[in-house]
Design an enzyme around this catalytic site. Structure first.
Site, mmCIF file in Angstrom:
data_model
loop_
_atom_site.group_PDB
_atom_site.id
_atom_site.type_symbol
_atom_site.label_atom_id
_atom_site.label_comp_id
_atom_site.label_asym_id
_atom_site.label_seq_id
_atom_site.Cartn_x
_atom_site.Cartn_y
_atom_site.Cartn_z
ATOM 1 N N ASP A 9 0.863 -1.171 0.000
ATOM 2 C CA ASP A 9 0.000 0.000 0.000
ATOM 3 C C ASP A 9 0.908 1.233 0.000
ATOM 4 O O ASP A 9 2.097 1.147 0.344
ATOM 5 C CB ASP A 9 -0.881 -0.050 1.264
ATOM 6 N N ASP A 11 -0.137 5.191 0.964
ATOM 7 C CA ASP A 11 -0.334 6.131 2.069
ATOM 8 C C ASP A 11 -0.403 5.419 3.419
ATOM 9 O O ASP A 11 -1.153 4.465 3.599
ATOM 10 C CB ASP A 11 -1.611 6.937 1.845
ATOM 11 N N THR A 43 -2.919 0.334 -4.190
ATOM 12 C CA THR A 43 -3.280 1.587 -3.546
ATOM 13 C C THR A 43 -4.711 2.006 -3.862
ATOM 14 O O THR A 43 -5.304 1.543 -4.840
ATOM 15 C CB THR A 43 -2.306 2.715 -3.991
#
Length: 276
Positions: A9, A11, A43
């Site tokens: 991922d 963030d 993401t």
């Protein structure tokens, strides 16, 4: 050790809080690739807002965007991924529905463009930093004439909890909703039945892996299915309690190079990045 597919991922996971990748994390992912492992991004961001990181990590693998609604390989134009959109009728129903909610903003992603209701401080800076040719402001019911891949609602986190319940009551079986990673207070809506695990399963098969070969890293509710289905789901130290519960194990936070720390030890990397 069996070669692994490492799904990351962005963030709150690969990215530090200033939205950059630490040199340690970058070097560790490169070393893992040198030793035969494969790295790919999964993401909630659109591709235009994740391309910089894809290029920075020098990847050539498929990338999962919009929490699993879009899968493609930027290096292979003929790659048979997919883009699953929300149909236009449902999108307009969601725009009408949003008028009854206490929202800061509404954003719709159509192809490579973002259509944004209000031009104010609620618009994420990284979205403003995108090519201005792909950013449009105005009434979404008038602007959106094609099926969007995702729709985002902006509100405070406590308000978003209430909105999730309202969406479940009104659009159950029609849309999925997932929170963005910190520091963004957005709820991302996609077509029902889609999540990162769905796209990752597709990509893993194309790359010659099973889901048991996957090490997945995440920090929030949009990572739950991916962490649960991966052979090894790793929650970041900064993840919420439920994400940590779903994962198989927990590493250090995104500010403490959690991905690098875990991979260096778990994969027994022969070369090591400098942890300074």
């Amino acid at each position: 050790m069996t070669k692994k597919l490492i799904a990351i991922d962005l963030d709150g996971t690969t990215l530090r809080n200033d939205a950059t990748i630490s040199l340690v994390t970058k070097q560790t992912l490169a070393i893992a690739r040198e030793q035969g492992h494969t790295v790919m991004i999964a993401t909630g961001r659109p591709y235009r807002m994740s391309k910089h990181f894809y290029d920075e990590l020098q990847l050539d693998t498929p990338i999962v965007n919009f929490n699993g609604a879009y899968l493609h390989n930027p290096k292979q134009p003929n790659y048979k991924g997919y883009r699953q959109n929300i149909d236009l009728k449902t999108a307009h129903e969601l725009f009408d529905f949003s008028q009854s909610l206490e929202l800061n903003n509404v954003i719709a992603e159509v192809n490579d463009s973002a259509f944004i209701l209000r031009d104010d401080e609620s618009v994420p800076q990284n979205m403003r930093d995108s090519d201005p040719r792909f950013i449009h402001f105005g009434q979404l019911t008038q602007l959106i004439t094609n099926d969007p891949t995702a729709i985002m609602f902006s509100a405070g986190n406590e308000q978003l909890k209430l909105i999730k319940k309202q969406l479940d009551d009104a659009f159950s079986g029609i849309i999925e909703h997932r929170s963005w990673g910190k520091p963004y207070e957005y709820l991302e809506l996609t077509k029902s039945g889609l999540n990162k695990a769905v796209a990752l399963r597709h990509a893993a098969k194309d790359l010659g892996f099973t889901m048991n070969d996957v090490i997945a890293f995440g920090d929030a509710d949009n990572d739950w299915e991916m962490l649960d289905e991966a052979g090894l789901g790793v929650a970041m130290g900064n993840a919420d309690a439920e994400t940590k519960r779903i994962a198989n194990t927990v590493t250090l936070s995104n500010e403490e190079h959690g991905i690098a720390q875990f991979l260096t030890e778990y994969l027994n990397l022969k070369k090591k990045a400098f942890f300074g």
